[in-house]
Design an enzyme around this catalytic site. Structure first.
Site, PDB file in Angstrom:
ATOM      1  CG  ASP A   1      -1.781   1.246   1.306  1.00  0.00           C
ATOM      2  OD1 ASP A   1      -2.476   1.511   0.303  1.00  0.00           O
ATOM      3  OD2 ASP A   1      -1.769   1.962   2.320  1.00  0.00           O
ATOM      4  CB  SER A   2       0.214   4.779  -0.713  1.00  0.00           C
ATOM      5  OG  SER A   2      -1.005   4.818   0.010  1.00  0.00           O
TER       6      SER A   2
ATOM      7  CE1 TYR B   1       2.866   5.575  -3.234  1.00  0.00           C
ATOM      8  CE2 TYR B   1       1.708   3.760  -4.300  1.00  0.00           C
ATOM      9  CZ  TYR B   1       2.839   4.258  -3.695  1.00  0.00           C
ATOM     10  OH  TYR B   1       3.939   3.452  -3.558  1.00  0.00           O
ATOM     11  N   GLY B   2      -2.748   9.234  -3.627  1.00  0.00           N
ATOM     12  CA  GLY B   2      -4.096   9.584  -4.080  1.00  0.00           C
ATOM     13  C   GLY B   2      -4.243  10.756  -5.027  1.00  0.00           C
TER      14      GLY B   2
ATOM     15  CB  CYS C   1      -2.858   1.268  -2.619  1.00  0.00           C
ATOM     16  SG  CYS C   1      -3.054   3.000  -2.992  1.00  0.00           S
ATOM     17  CG  ASN C   2      -9.385   1.346  -2.836  1.00  0.00           C
ATOM     18  OD1 ASN C   2     -10.415   0.876  -3.311  1.00  0.00           O
ATOM     19  ND2 ASN C   2      -8.993   1.058  -1.608  1.00  0.00           N
ATOM     20  CB  THR C   3      -4.618   5.402  -5.462  1.00  0.00           C
ATOM     21  OG1 THR C   3      -5.470   6.043  -4.517  1.00  0.00           O
ATOM     22  CG2 THR C   3      -4.176   6.390  -6.496  1.00  0.00           C
TER      23      THR C   3
ATOM     24  CD  GLU D   1      -2.128   8.457   6.962  1.00  0.00           C
ATOM     25  OE1 GLU D   1      -1.055   8.974   7.284  1.00  0.00           O
ATOM     26  OE2 GLU D   1      -2.219   7.457   6.214  1.00  0.00           O
TER      27      GLU D   1
ATOM     28  CB  CYS E   1     -10.174   5.237   0.057  1.00  0.00           C
ATOM     29  SG  CYS E   1      -8.684   5.917   0.809  1.00  0.00           S
ATOM     30  CB  THR E   2      -6.445   1.826   2.328  1.00  0.00           C
ATOM     31  OG1 THR E   2      -5.936   3.142   2.087  1.00  0.00           O
ATOM     32  CG2 THR E   2      -5.950   0.863   1.292  1.00  0.00           C
ATOM     33  CG  HIS E   3      -6.698   6.019   4.999  1.00  0.00           C
ATOM     34  ND1 HIS E   3      -5.949   5.442   4.008  1.00  0.00           N
ATOM     35  CD2 HIS E   3      -5.827   6.660   5.823  1.00  0.00           C
ATOM     36  CE1 HIS E   3      -4.675   5.721   4.217  1.00  0.00           C
ATOM     37  NE2 HIS E   3      -4.570   6.456   5.310  1.00  0.00           N
TER      38      HIS E   3
HETATM   39  N1  DGL Z   1      -4.083   3.916  -0.004  1.00  0.00           N
HETATM   40  C1  DGL Z   1      -4.770   4.979  -0.727  1.00  0.00           C
HETATM   41  C2  DGL Z   1      -6.009   4.411  -1.399  1.00  0.00           C
HETATM   42  O1  DGL Z   1      -6.577   3.416  -0.992  1.00  0.00           O
HETATM   43  C3  DGL Z   1      -5.123   6.127   0.200  1.00  0.00           C
HETATM   44  C4  DGL Z   1      -3.919   6.900   0.695  1.00  0.00           C
HETATM   45  C5  DGL Z   1      -3.126   7.548  -0.416  1.00  0.00           C
HETATM   46  O2  DGL Z   1      -3.630   8.510  -1.065  1.00  0.00           O
HETATM   47  O3  DGL Z   1      -2.030   7.092  -0.680  1.00  0.00           O
HETATM   48  O4  DGL Z   1      -6.432   4.943  -2.389  1.00  0.00           O
END
Ligand code: DGL
Length: 271
Positions: free
Chosen positions: A14-15, A46-47, A77-79, A156, A188-190
């Site tokens: 993940d990012s 990464y978003g 990571c979704n992105t 975060e 999104c992971t969060h």
């Molecule tokens: N992990 C990213 C996602 O799921 C969220 C955090 C980021 O922007 O890196 O898209």
């Protein structure tokens, strides 16, 4: 003949810390598996980055995990999944599972109104990845994408309940009612961390891509007969490209358990 036990680890990247929501679900479904987690904390988020950069970073993370002998790669990571999955799946010698398709499939199965909404980072929403995955299953479904960039820094910061996150959710999610979605994908992971707030505001069914992804990982390992069939304690190893201490601090909230066995590595070592 008895299926042999395959002790090669599952690799997850993940990012940063967010992918631990995916790791948590994978552990729930596959408690015996050895797992290596890589958080690219030096280059998070990464978003809002360009597709070219995300592709480059994702490939570097994937290669690092491959060099450690993984049997399957999870792009938590979704992105990254939105941008790099087709390329990674084509080029890598192990099965690659992203979070977009499992989430889209579960949403389609759940929706009756044929109106699905998805929330994610700017790049995820701009990429149209969820829309494409949903339309590939049922073209008649309407999809609305909403970027919610402030959710990541709020989580975060540990601001996961209370007025600030609630008002932010109300602002971001206000177009949902008019659209009439009966399913909302947490793309999104969060977002699983603030699921309660999102549910209160959205008043609709939520799909957690993390949980759906873990189901898919289990299916693939079962079908390929590469499960670890060993009752001894599995190994969990963490690598981060910056600030292991901070990762542990926030990560334990994401994972809901202690994080040990963590090493800091240089971004340069990923290449
Ligand atoms: N992990 C990213 C996602 O799921 C969220 C955090 C980021 O922007 O890196 O898209």
């Amino acid at each position: 003949m008895k299926t042999p036990s395959d002790k090669r680890p599952i690799g997850i990247f993940d990012s940063g810390v967010g992918g631990l929501t995916v790791l948590k679900e994978v552990i729930k479904k596959l408690p015996s598996e050895n797992i290596i987690y890589l958080g690219d904390t030096a280059r998070v988020p990464y978003g809002a980055r360009s597709p070219e950069i995300i592709m480059k970073y994702s490939l570097e993370c994937a290669q690092f995990l491959l060099s450690r002998g993984i049997k399957l790669l999870v792009v938590a990571c979704n992105t990254s999944s939105s941008i790099s999955l087709p390329g990674l799946a084509q080029d890598l010698p192990v099965p690659v599972v992203g979070v977009v398709e499992p989430g889209a499939r579960a949403a389609v199965a759940k929706s009756r109104s044929k109106k699905i909404a998805v929330i994610g980072t700017e790049t995820t929403i701009k990429s149209g990845s969820y829309k494409r995955a949903i339309k590939a299953i049922d073209y008649s479904i309407d999809v609305m994408g909403l970027a919610c960039p402030l959710f990541v820094p709020l989580v975060e910061e540990g601001w996961i309940r209370g007025n600030i996150v609630s008002l932010t959710a109300q602002k971001y999610l206000s177009p949902l009612k008019k659209f009439g979605a009966d399913v909302l994908i947490l793309g999104c992971t969060h977002y699983p961390i603030i699921k309660r707030v999102i549910r209160e505001v959205a008043e609709t069914n939520l799909i957690d891509s993390a949980a759906e992804t873990a189901k898919e990982v289990k299916c693939i390992l079962e079908e390929s007969k590469v499960l670890r069939l060993d009752n001894s304690k599995p190994e969990r190893e963490f690598f981060v490209t910056d600030s292991p201490k901070k990762f542990i601090q926030i990560g334990e909230m994401f994972l809901g358990q202690k994080i040990s066995n963590i090493s800091g590595i240089n971004v340069g070592d990923l290449k």
